[in-house]
Design a protein around this motif. Structure first.
Motif, PDB file in Angstrom:
ATOM      1  N   VAL A  48       0.842  -1.194   0.000  1.00 13.94           N
ATOM      2  CA  VAL A  48       0.000   0.000   0.000  1.00 13.94           C
ATOM      3  C   VAL A  48       0.884   1.254   0.000  1.00 13.94           C
ATOM      4  N   ALA A  49       1.935   1.229   0.804  1.00 16.52           N
ATOM      5  CA  ALA A  49       2.863   2.362   0.844  1.00 16.52           C
ATOM      6  C   ALA A  49       3.545   2.558  -0.506  1.00 16.52           C
ATOM      7  N   VAL A  50       3.926   1.467  -1.141  1.00 14.60           N
ATOM      8  CA  VAL A  50       4.569   1.550  -2.452  1.00 14.60           C
ATOM      9  C   VAL A  50       3.597   2.138  -3.479  1.00 14.60           C
ATOM     10  N   GLU A  51       2.350   1.733  -3.409  1.00 10.90           N
ATOM     11  CA  GLU A  51       1.334   2.254  -4.329  1.00 10.90           C
ATOM     12  C   GLU A  51       1.147   3.761  -4.134  1.00 10.90           C
ATOM     13  N   LEU A  52       1.110   4.202  -2.883  1.00 11.54           N
ATOM     14  CA  LEU A  52       1.011   5.642  -2.594  1.00 11.54           C
ATOM     15  C   LEU A  52       2.226   6.399  -3.133  1.00 11.54           C
ATOM     16  N   LEU A  53       3.392   5.820  -2.896  1.00  8.50           N
ATOM     17  CA  LEU A  53       4.620   6.458  -3.399  1.00  8.50           C
ATOM     18  C   LEU A  53       4.595   6.555  -4.921  1.00  8.50           C
ATOM     19  N   GLN A  54       4.245   5.464  -5.556  1.00  5.72           N
ATOM     20  CA  GLN A  54       4.276   5.396  -7.018  1.00  5.72           C
ATOM     21  C   GLN A  54       3.269   6.337  -7.662  1.00  5.72           C
ATOM     22  N   ARG A  55       2.071   6.401  -7.123  1.00  5.01           N
ATOM     23  CA  ARG A  55       1.006   7.175  -7.769  1.00  5.01           C
ATOM     24  C   ARG A  55       0.939   8.640  -7.342  1.00  5.01           C
ATOM     25  N   HIS A  56       1.418   8.942  -6.140  1.00 10.63           N
ATOM     26  CA  HIS A  56       1.222  10.294  -5.625  1.00 10.63           C
ATOM     27  C   HIS A  56       2.510  10.992  -5.200  1.00 10.63           C
ATOM     28  N   VAL A  57       3.260  10.356  -4.318  1.00  5.59           N
ATOM     29  CA  VAL A  57       4.406  11.034  -3.698  1.00  5.59           C
ATOM     30  C   VAL A  57       5.551  11.255  -4.678  1.00  5.59           C
ATOM     31  N   LEU A  58       6.030  10.190  -5.324  1.00  4.96           N
ATOM     32  CA  LEU A  58       7.182  10.337  -6.226  1.00  4.96           C
ATOM     33  C   LEU A  58       6.901  11.262  -7.413  1.00  4.96           C
ATOM     34  N   PRO A  59       5.733  11.164  -8.066  1.00  2.00           N
ATOM     35  CA  PRO A  59       5.461  12.125  -9.148  1.00  2.00           C
ATOM     36  C   PRO A  59       5.464  13.578  -8.660  1.00  2.00           C
TER      37      PRO A  59
END
Length: 134
Positions: A48-59
């Protein structure tokens, strides 16, 4: 965001986390030699954390890197050069921090984090594309 914050067992003791990783995270600790007692262990990130990072935080951080880079390359900006450079370096460090903490694998992830950090830093230090004729 996840349990891959690279905390050493001594950090857990200082923070008062009792019962070990099994009780706190629901996952048994990684069994390694005694040297791991004092240094951080790289653990898998939560999906779930990876999904948040990938879709929201890193971009969002990549957009911030682009904006900070453009501001740093503008010589007519009213901001001192040191502050503009520091803003870019901090954003690159932020991206690297999130990438390291969101790494799904123990092998190769560290290299990817370091390579992306260096690539972004060297890209920035290369100057604006129009300065190099590209």
């Amino acid at each position: 965001l996840n349990r891959a914050l690279l905390r050493a067992p001594t950090d857990a003791a200082a923070l008062g986390i009792e019962g070990g990783c099994t009780d706190f995270f629901g996952v048994p600790p990684v069994a390694h030699n005694a040297s791991y007692a004092a240094r951080p262990q790289w653990l898998h990130a939560d999906f779930v954390a990876v999904e948040l990072l990938q879709r929201h935080v890193l971009p969002a951080v990549l957009r911030d890197i682009g904006a900070a880079t453009k501001a740093a390359w503008q010589s007519d900006s009213g901001q001192p050069l040191r502050e503009r450079l520091l803003a870019v370096v901090e954003k690159i460090a932020e991206f690297t921090y999130y990438l390291f903490n969101g790494a799904l694998y123990t092998r190769g992830s560290a290299a990817i984090g370091v390579l992306s950090h260096h690539a972004m830093l060297l890209w920035f230090l290369g100057g604006p594309p129009e300065a190099s004729g590209g």
